[in-house]
Design a protein around this motif. Sequence first.
Motif, PDB file in Angstrom:
ATOM      1  N   THR A 152      50.038  32.926  88.457  1.00 22.13           N
ATOM      2  CA  THR A 152      51.099  33.929  88.418  1.00 22.13           C
ATOM      3  C   THR A 152      52.443  33.248  88.691  1.00 22.13           C
ATOM      4  O   THR A 152      52.508  32.229  89.380  1.00 22.13           O
ATOM      5  CB  THR A 152      50.864  35.034  89.458  1.00 22.13           C
ATOM      6  N   HIS A 153      53.505  33.843  88.174  1.00 26.17           N
ATOM      7  CA  HIS A 153      54.836  33.269  88.344  1.00 26.17           C
ATOM      8  C   HIS A 153      55.422  33.653  89.693  1.00 26.17           C
ATOM      9  O   HIS A 153      55.322  34.803  90.130  1.00 26.17           O
ATOM     10  CB  HIS A 153      55.766  33.760  87.233  1.00 26.17           C
ATOM     11  N   TYR A 154      55.999  32.701  90.354  1.00 19.44           N
ATOM     12  CA  TYR A 154      56.768  32.944  91.569  1.00 19.44           C
ATOM     13  C   TYR A 154      57.913  31.952  91.596  1.00 19.44           C
ATOM     14  O   TYR A 154      57.774  30.808  91.169  1.00 19.44           O
ATOM     15  CB  TYR A 154      55.896  32.791  92.825  1.00 19.44           C
TER      16      TYR A 154
END
Length: 310
Positions: A83-85
């Motif tokens: 997931t993008h962070y």
Amino acid sequence: MDELEDPELELEPNWLSTLAGRRYLNCILHKNRRRTFTILESPVLPPSSYAATIRYKLFVSGKSGVGKTALVAMLAGVSIPPTHYETRGTEVTTVYWPAKPLTSIDPVMFQLDFWDCGDGALKKFDYLLPSCKENVDAILFLFSFTDCSSFEELPAQMSRLLSPGEENVLRVVIGTKYDLVTQADVTEEDVKAFERTSGLQVLRVGCRPGEAELGVSRVAPTLNSLVARLWRRDRIAARATRRSRTPIAFLRRKKAISGPGVGLHPAKQPPHPRAQYPRGGRGAGPVVAACPRPPAAIGCRPPLPSHAAS
């Protein structure tokens, strides 16, 4: 310097697939996977192998969400976050990569320090950008093939990060998420038009979660292109320095070096300005003969003339 020339012409083609190249490649692998090195670790070469280590600092720049952290993770051989962070602060990742330049007698172990800083952190804290650009060798300008705005912001981003007095900093443009063809907003015609106007060759990479297990074959083209660009930049800078008859110490800005030359004839070529050689290897520095100091330098008076002594 014409960036549209193939930079991989600086390297011996398919060297990593040879028996000699495989010995150096095994130094950065563990059980056929990439090995992660901490700040105090470095690859250990076999006793029969030899290579100088050249260190470079690379700043990864780009709009939030283009895949800066995923690109560094892929090049380092670690798992890509699913997931993008946004990166909080600055993360430094060290990647070792062996290569055999055509203008070097021995292979070279390139140490690439990737500085990844979140776009939000750069805007919030003013001191982060000067820290990332301090003594930087190359800036990687990233855009995503699925985000047209990140591609359109490239010229403004380059002019903002590079001042007129920083021509020695290598500029590398990388397009991420190239494998997502169905979601692409940037066409090949747009990329080719940018290459013609800017004179820079665009690298294309694909970063998907869970692809770190594919081995070095996926990252070899990108890493070979990066180290070839850096090697060519230093080679051209050293040639320009020799033509202007400037002392070679001008290029030794960060590291004390010793060792053989980067050309085909070590006795005639100066050493690479960044090379670090193992103690006791062929890179042993020149021996300077000790000469006695004059008496005044050691606190003794010089001898009196014969008429004064009488």
